[in-house]
Design a protein around this motif. Structure first.
Motif, PDB file in Angstrom:
ATOM      1  N   LYS A   1       1.118  -1.228  -0.269  1.00  0.00           N
ATOM      2  CA  LYS A   1       0.185  -0.102   0.384  1.00  0.00           C
ATOM      3  C   LYS A   1       0.873   1.382  -0.058  1.00  0.00           C
ATOM      4  O   LYS A   1       0.409   2.528  -0.096  1.00  0.00           O
ATOM      5  N   CYS A   2       1.782   1.597   0.901  1.00  0.00           N
ATOM      6  CA  CYS A   2       3.260   2.154   0.828  1.00  0.00           C
ATOM      7  C   CYS A   2       3.328   2.610  -0.191  1.00  0.00           C
ATOM      8  O   CYS A   2       4.054   3.858  -0.984  1.00  0.00           O
ATOM      9  N   LEU A   3       4.200   1.577  -1.291  1.00  0.00           N
ATOM     10  CA  LEU A   3       4.848   1.763  -3.003  1.00  0.00           C
ATOM     11  C   LEU A   3       3.293   1.661  -3.297  1.00  0.00           C
ATOM     12  O   LEU A   3       3.237   3.047  -4.786  1.00  0.00           O
ATOM     13  N   LYS A   4       1.927   2.176  -3.259  1.00  0.00           N
ATOM     14  CA  LYS A   4       0.549   2.225  -4.191  1.00  0.00           C
ATOM     15  C   LYS A   4       0.899   3.812  -3.848  1.00  0.00           C
ATOM     16  O   LYS A   4       0.360   4.740  -5.043  1.00  0.00           O
ATOM     17  N   GLY A   5       0.888   3.760  -2.754  1.00  0.00           N
ATOM     18  CA  GLY A   5       0.439   5.461  -1.947  1.00  0.00           C
ATOM     19  C   GLY A   5       1.296   6.372  -3.042  1.00  0.00           C
ATOM     20  O   GLY A   5       1.414   7.797  -3.399  1.00  0.00           O
ATOM     21  N   ARG A   6       2.788   5.981  -2.789  1.00  0.00           N
ATOM     22  CA  ARG A   6       3.830   7.198  -3.065  1.00  0.00           C
ATOM     23  C   ARG A   6       3.786   6.719  -4.239  1.00  0.00           C
ATOM     24  O   ARG A   6       4.063   8.134  -4.962  1.00  0.00           O
ATOM     25  N   LYS A   7       3.595   6.307  -5.917  1.00  0.00           N
ATOM     26  CA  LYS A   7       2.867   5.845  -6.801  1.00  0.00           C
ATOM     27  C   LYS A   7       2.037   7.029  -7.424  1.00  0.00           C
ATOM     28  O   LYS A   7       2.202   8.444  -8.285  1.00  0.00           O
ATOM     29  N   LYS A   8       1.158   7.696  -6.790  1.00  0.00           N
ATOM     30  CA  LYS A   8      -0.122   7.754  -6.594  1.00  0.00           C
ATOM     31  C   LYS A   8       0.699   9.226  -6.217  1.00  0.00           C
ATOM     32  O   LYS A   8       0.017  10.735  -7.168  1.00  0.00           O
ATOM     33  N   VAL A   9       0.968   9.350  -5.047  1.00  0.00           N
ATOM     34  CA  VAL A   9       1.159  10.953  -5.027  1.00  0.00           C
ATOM     35  C   VAL A   9       2.072  11.195  -6.163  1.00  0.00           C
ATOM     36  O   VAL A   9       2.491  13.024  -6.166  1.00  0.00           O
ATOM     37  N   MET A  10       3.484  10.666  -6.778  1.00  0.00           N
ATOM     38  CA  MET A  10       4.269  11.041  -7.562  1.00  0.00           C
ATOM     39  C   MET A  10       3.585  11.976  -8.514  1.00  0.00           C
ATOM     40  O   MET A  10       3.575  12.973  -9.589  1.00  0.00           O
ATOM     41  N   LYS A  11       1.927  11.291  -9.213  1.00  0.00           N
ATOM     42  CA  LYS A  11       1.383  11.091 -10.544  1.00  0.00           C
ATOM     43  C   LYS A  11       0.856  12.511 -10.151  1.00  0.00           C
ATOM     44  O   LYS A  11       0.386  13.493 -11.439  1.00  0.00           O
ATOM     45  N   VAL A  12       0.553  12.763  -8.772  1.00  0.00           N
ATOM     46  CA  VAL A  12      -0.097  14.187  -8.359  1.00  0.00           C
ATOM     47  C   VAL A  12       0.758  15.204  -8.510  1.00  0.00           C
ATOM     48  O   VAL A  12       0.322  16.579  -9.409  1.00  0.00           O
ATOM     49  N   LEU A  13       2.312  14.992  -8.075  1.00  0.00           N
ATOM     50  CA  LEU A  13       2.774  16.202  -8.277  1.00  0.00           C
ATOM     51  C   LEU A  13       3.315  16.434  -9.665  1.00  0.00           C
ATOM     52  O   LEU A  13       3.750  17.270  -9.948  1.00  0.00           O
ATOM     53  N   LYS A  14       3.853  15.196 -10.387  1.00  0.00           N
ATOM     54  CA  LYS A  14       4.105  15.491 -11.929  1.00  0.00           C
ATOM     55  C   LYS A  14       2.718  16.000 -12.359  1.00  0.00           C
ATOM     56  O   LYS A  14       3.527  16.906 -13.560  1.00  0.00           O
TER      57      LYS A  14
END
Length: 264
Positions: free
Chosen positions: A113-126
């Motif tokens: 879940k942590c890795l998925k959370g990072r991926k989603k946050v990075m997409k938002v920041l991008k």
């Protein structure tokens, strides 16, 4: 002794499982000139010059909104969509739960879940970075603006991936540590009425000494709250709001002739 030998006998380091979460280009994984370069970028954001500009907004912050304010100063989330802001909050919750969990990237585990959370946050920041690039602010107001200015330079050593990892780390740091520090401070002051009384008196004195009671907090007043700074430092010391800081030995190290640390 460890901190004094930073860069000589010891070096900032994170396990591979945490590096995957924080990003391979995060501030803690870079060393030498690049580490110094990114550190200077952060100081431009939260250093004295920026703090002087923030001082009036800091005064108006309530405990209930302090976490939101800290995130906004890092990246001006007010310019993003409401959905983006909520997504960041939800995914940071998953991120915190899995940061120091057993590193099993299996669906259903905290680490996954942590890795998925990072991926989603990075997409938002991008996406937010692309939005700001397409429609820049007239004046530099937050870290996004600063990053875009750096990326435009012909001689820059900053890469977009590194900048996004840094934004991610700063957002997480303010999300987790600020709210936790405030809670710890309230608990400690509740348990120590003498400290609360002295803290209250220090701030009431500032109000009494003002020519205009309705004027905002000044830099001179801010520098005068010495007991407040002691409360903050003691809160950070006792609260230990940073989850973990790792160091690795760069060479064999003997300490007082009794212990020896060996490089990994």
């Amino acid at each position: 002794m460890v901190f004094q030998q930073e860069g000589h006998l010891f070096q900032l380091w994170y396990p591979d499982s945490m590096t995957k979460v924080l990003g391979k280009q995060n501030l803690g994984s870079l060393h030498g000139y690049m580490h110094k370069y990114l550190k200077n970028m952060v100081q431009n954001l939260v250093g004295h010059a920026s703090l002087k500009k923030m001082i009036l907004e800091v005064e108006s912050v309530t405990t209930r909104h302090i976490e939101k304010w800290a995130n906004q100063e890092t990246v001006e989330l007010r310019t993003a969509t409401a959905d983006s802001s909520e997504n960041l909050r939800e995914n940071f919750d998953d991120f915190m739960m899995g940061l120091v969990s057993i590193p099993l990237a299996i669906p259903g585990t905290a680490h996954h879940k942590c890795l998925k959370g990072r991926k989603k946050v990075m997409k938002v920041l991008k996406n937010m970075l692309e939005e700001r690039r397409a429609k820049p602010n007239e004046a530099n107001t937050d870290f996004f603006d600063y990053v875009l200015e750096e990326l435009k330079k012909d001689d820059t050593i900053l890469a977009e991936e590194i900048a996004l990892d840094l934004m991610f780390l700063l957002l997480f740091a303010s999300f987790e540590t600020t709210s936790l520090a405030v809670i710890v401070a309230i608990k400690l002051l509740t348990d120590n009425p003498r400290a609360l009384k002295e803290l209250t008196e220090e701030h009431e004195k500032i109000l009494r000494d003002r020519e205009n009671p309705m004027s905002g907090l000044t830099w001179k007043e801010y520098k005068s709250i010495t007991f407040t700074f002691q409360v903050i430092n003691e809160t950070l010391r006792l609260g230990n709001v940073v989850p973990a800081l790792f160091r690795k030995a760069l060479k064999d190290v003997k300490f007082k002739g009794n212990y020896q640390l060996t490089p990994l």
